[in-house]
Design a protein around this motif. Structure first.
Motif, PDB file in Angstrom:
ATOM      1  N   UNK A 114       0.855  -1.185   0.000  1.00 50.85           N
ATOM      2  CA  UNK A 114       0.000   0.000   0.000  1.00 50.85           C
ATOM      3  C   UNK A 114       0.887   1.230   0.000  1.00 50.85           C
ATOM      4  N   UNK A 115       0.739   2.083  -1.022  1.00 49.80           N
ATOM      5  CA  UNK A 115       1.416   3.376  -1.071  1.00 49.80           C
ATOM      6  C   UNK A 115       0.421   4.435  -0.635  1.00 49.80           C
ATOM      7  N   UNK A 116       0.598   4.919   0.572  1.00 51.58           N
ATOM      8  CA  UNK A 116      -0.370   5.838   1.168  1.00 51.58           C
ATOM      9  C   UNK A 116       0.135   7.269   1.049  1.00 51.58           C
ATOM     10  N   UNK A 117      -0.695   8.126   0.488  1.00 56.95           N
ATOM     11  CA  UNK A 117      -0.398   9.558   0.422  1.00 56.95           C
ATOM     12  C   UNK A 117      -1.098  10.278   1.571  1.00 56.95           C
ATOM     13  N   UNK A 118      -0.423  11.252   2.163  1.00 60.73           N
ATOM     14  CA  UNK A 118      -1.001  11.995   3.272  1.00 60.73           C
ATOM     15  C   UNK A 118      -2.366  12.555   2.887  1.00 60.73           C
ATOM     16  N   UNK A 122      -4.667  10.508   7.692  1.00 56.62           N
ATOM     17  CA  UNK A 122      -3.336  10.424   8.313  1.00 56.62           C
ATOM     18  C   UNK A 122      -2.441  11.437   7.608  1.00 56.62           C
ATOM     19  N   UNK A 123      -1.732  12.291   8.358  1.00 57.29           N
ATOM     20  CA  UNK A 123      -1.037  13.425   7.731  1.00 57.29           C
ATOM     21  C   UNK A 123       0.369  13.132   7.216  1.00 57.29           C
ATOM     22  N   UNK A 124       0.752  11.849   7.134  1.00 60.55           N
ATOM     23  CA  UNK A 124       2.092  11.479   6.674  1.00 60.55           C
ATOM     24  C   UNK A 124       1.969  10.408   5.584  1.00 60.55           C
ATOM     25  N   UNK A 125       2.825  10.506   4.589  1.00 57.34           N
ATOM     26  CA  UNK A 125       2.878   9.459   3.565  1.00 57.34           C
ATOM     27  C   UNK A 125       3.665   8.262   4.107  1.00 57.34           C
ATOM     28  N   UNK A 145       6.118  -1.255   8.051  1.00 54.10           N
ATOM     29  CA  UNK A 145       5.684   0.138   7.904  1.00 54.10           C
ATOM     30  C   UNK A 145       6.904   0.994   7.607  1.00 54.10           C
ATOM     31  N   UNK A 146       6.847   1.765   6.512  1.00 51.95           N
ATOM     32  CA  UNK A 146       7.966   2.615   6.087  1.00 51.95           C
ATOM     33  C   UNK A 146       7.481   4.052   6.012  1.00 51.95           C
ATOM     34  N   UNK A 147       8.185   4.949   6.657  1.00 53.29           N
ATOM     35  CA  UNK A 147       7.866   6.374   6.571  1.00 53.29           C
ATOM     36  C   UNK A 147       8.424   6.937   5.273  1.00 53.29           C
ATOM     37  N   UNK A 148       7.556   7.360   4.357  1.00 51.29           N
ATOM     38  CA  UNK A 148       8.035   7.959   3.117  1.00 51.29           C
ATOM     39  C   UNK A 148       7.731   9.451   3.047  1.00 51.29           C
ATOM     40  N   UNK A 149       7.428  10.040   4.199  1.00 42.79           N
ATOM     41  CA  UNK A 149       7.267  11.487   4.254  1.00 42.79           C
ATOM     42  C   UNK A 149       8.617  12.146   4.481  1.00 42.79           C
ATOM     43  N   UNK A 150       8.635  13.464   4.441  1.00 41.66           N
ATOM     44  CA  UNK A 150       9.874  14.216   4.645  1.00 41.66           C
ATOM     45  C   UNK A 150      10.121  14.554   6.108  1.00 41.66           C
ATOM     46  N   UNK A 151       9.227  14.137   6.986  1.00 36.47           N
ATOM     47  CA  UNK A 151       9.320  14.477   8.405  1.00 36.47           C
ATOM     48  C   UNK A 151       9.235  13.219   9.250  1.00 36.47           C
ATOM     49  N   UNK A 152       9.729  13.268  10.484  1.00 34.21           N
ATOM     50  CA  UNK A 152       9.535  12.139  11.387  1.00 34.21           C
ATOM     51  C   UNK A 152       8.050  11.835  11.574  1.00 34.21           C
ATOM     52  N   UNK A 153       7.707  10.552  11.609  1.00 33.02           N
ATOM     53  CA  UNK A 153       6.320  10.120  11.690  1.00 33.02           C
ATOM     54  C   UNK A 153       6.129   9.183  12.875  1.00 33.02           C
ATOM     55  N   UNK A 154       5.176   9.485  13.755  1.00 34.23           N
ATOM     56  CA  UNK A 154       4.851   8.501  14.790  1.00 34.23           C
ATOM     57  C   UNK A 154       4.129   7.328  14.145  1.00 34.23           C
ATOM     58  N   UNK A 155       4.341   6.147  14.687  1.00 30.51           N
ATOM     59  CA  UNK A 155       3.677   5.000  14.092  1.00 30.51           C
ATOM     60  C   UNK A 155       3.698   3.780  14.986  1.00 30.51           C
ATOM     61  N   UNK A 156       2.686   2.963  14.831  1.00 29.22           N
ATOM     62  CA  UNK A 156       2.632   1.642  15.442  1.00 29.22           C
ATOM     63  C   UNK A 156       1.807   0.758  14.515  1.00 29.22           C
TER      64      UNK A 156
END
Length: 291
Positions: A114-118, A122-125, A145-156
């Motif tokens: 799944x390629x998720x766009x903000x 959820x405000x992060x890609x 789960x991979x953070x592909x946004x330009x900013x740190x992303x909280x995640x679980x």
């Protein structure tokens, strides 16, 4: 209208069906002798806001409830689209409501992406991966789960199975500690309490949240045990029962963690992923004969 893509996999005594367009769900899992391991999904249509209580689905990039559909991150209050049936809250993340893509498959496994766009949910890609496979013991779901946004992303993250176990099944977990819960069945700030029994009660109308576990299982009257195990990244597990199913949900952080402050989040295992960083682990359902 194009036909719905389904992926059927099999190995030994196990068969499973995966529906990528329905949130990357495992729609069924069956053992030739033990019968249905997951409640089979018999729905003819998929409503992302009223998802079927069947099969098993991925939890990305958060799980359980975010109160008032908002959380603070890096000093900014982030608002999410609330679920219309949850009184302004949101639950279980958007990944299981989206269309996933098949990246590879074999007779006994399938990989999804799944390629998720903000967006408002959820405000992060991010990118989410699932590798779903069968072997001699049962089902393994590898999650990433991979953070592909330009900013740190909280995640679980985690996985949410609906096990085909009614209230006659004896269920339990070796989890050492249980959270004290509020009136929404979310952990309070109280320290988790040591458990005195491994039993998961044969009652309805509750959700329990545990930590520090290695196995959760149930025994059927047909001479089979079904065990849920997971990699150490899944330090927490939620349990929920109804007359029709048992949910044993391995997750990487405590429920409600995004509504806590930064120090409390760290103590309850929320991950903050740097751009490009990933978190991953596997969940397993094993079927064992007791005869």
């Amino acid at each position: 209208m194009p036909s719905l893509e389904v992926v059927d996999i099999a190995h030994g005594q196990f068969t499973a069906r995966v529906i990528p367009a329905w949130g990357g769900r495992v729609a069924s899992l069956r053992h030739a002798e033990a019968g249905d391991i997951l409640v089979p999904n018999t729905a003819s249509e998929f409503d992302p806001l009223n998802w079927p209580k069947a099969g098993g689905y991925p939890l990305f990039p958060f799980h359980n409830r975010i109160k008032q559909a908002a959380f603070h991150h890096d000093g900014v209050l982030r608002h999410l689209r609330p679920h219309p049936a949850l009184g302004g809250d949101v639950m279980h993340g958007p990944a299981h409501q989206r269309v996933w893509q098949v990246t590879s498959s074999s007779s006994s496994s399938v990989s999804l992406r799944l390629d998720f766009e903000a967006d408002a949910d959820w405000p992060f890609a991010f990118i989410a991966h699932q590798q779903i496979g069968l072997d001699d013991l049962g089902l393994t779901v590898h999650l990433e789960l991979v953070n592909r946004s330009d900013d740190p992303m909280p995640g679980c993250f985690g996985w949410h199975p609906y096990l085909a176990a009614d209230l006659s099944a004896a269920a339990g977990t070796d989890a050492r500690n249980a959270y004290v819960l509020d009136n929404q069945n979310l952990p309070t700030l109280a320290a988790p309490a040591a458990r005195q029994s491994e039993e998961i009660p044969a009652e309805v109308g509750y959700t329990l949240h545990f930590r520090d576990w290695t196995e959760a299982s149930y025994s059927s009257k047909r001479g089979w045990d079904v065990a849920v195990t997971a990699d150490p990244v899944f330090k927490h597990i939620a349990a929920h029962r109804t007359e029709r199913y048992l949910c044993l949900e391995p997750v990487s952080a405590a429920a409600g963690v995004l509504n806590l402050n930064p120090e409390q989040r760290q103590a309850r295992d929320l991950t903050v992923l740097k751009p490009g960083e990933a978190i991953a682990g596997s969940v397993r359902l094993s079927v064992r004969s007791t005869g």
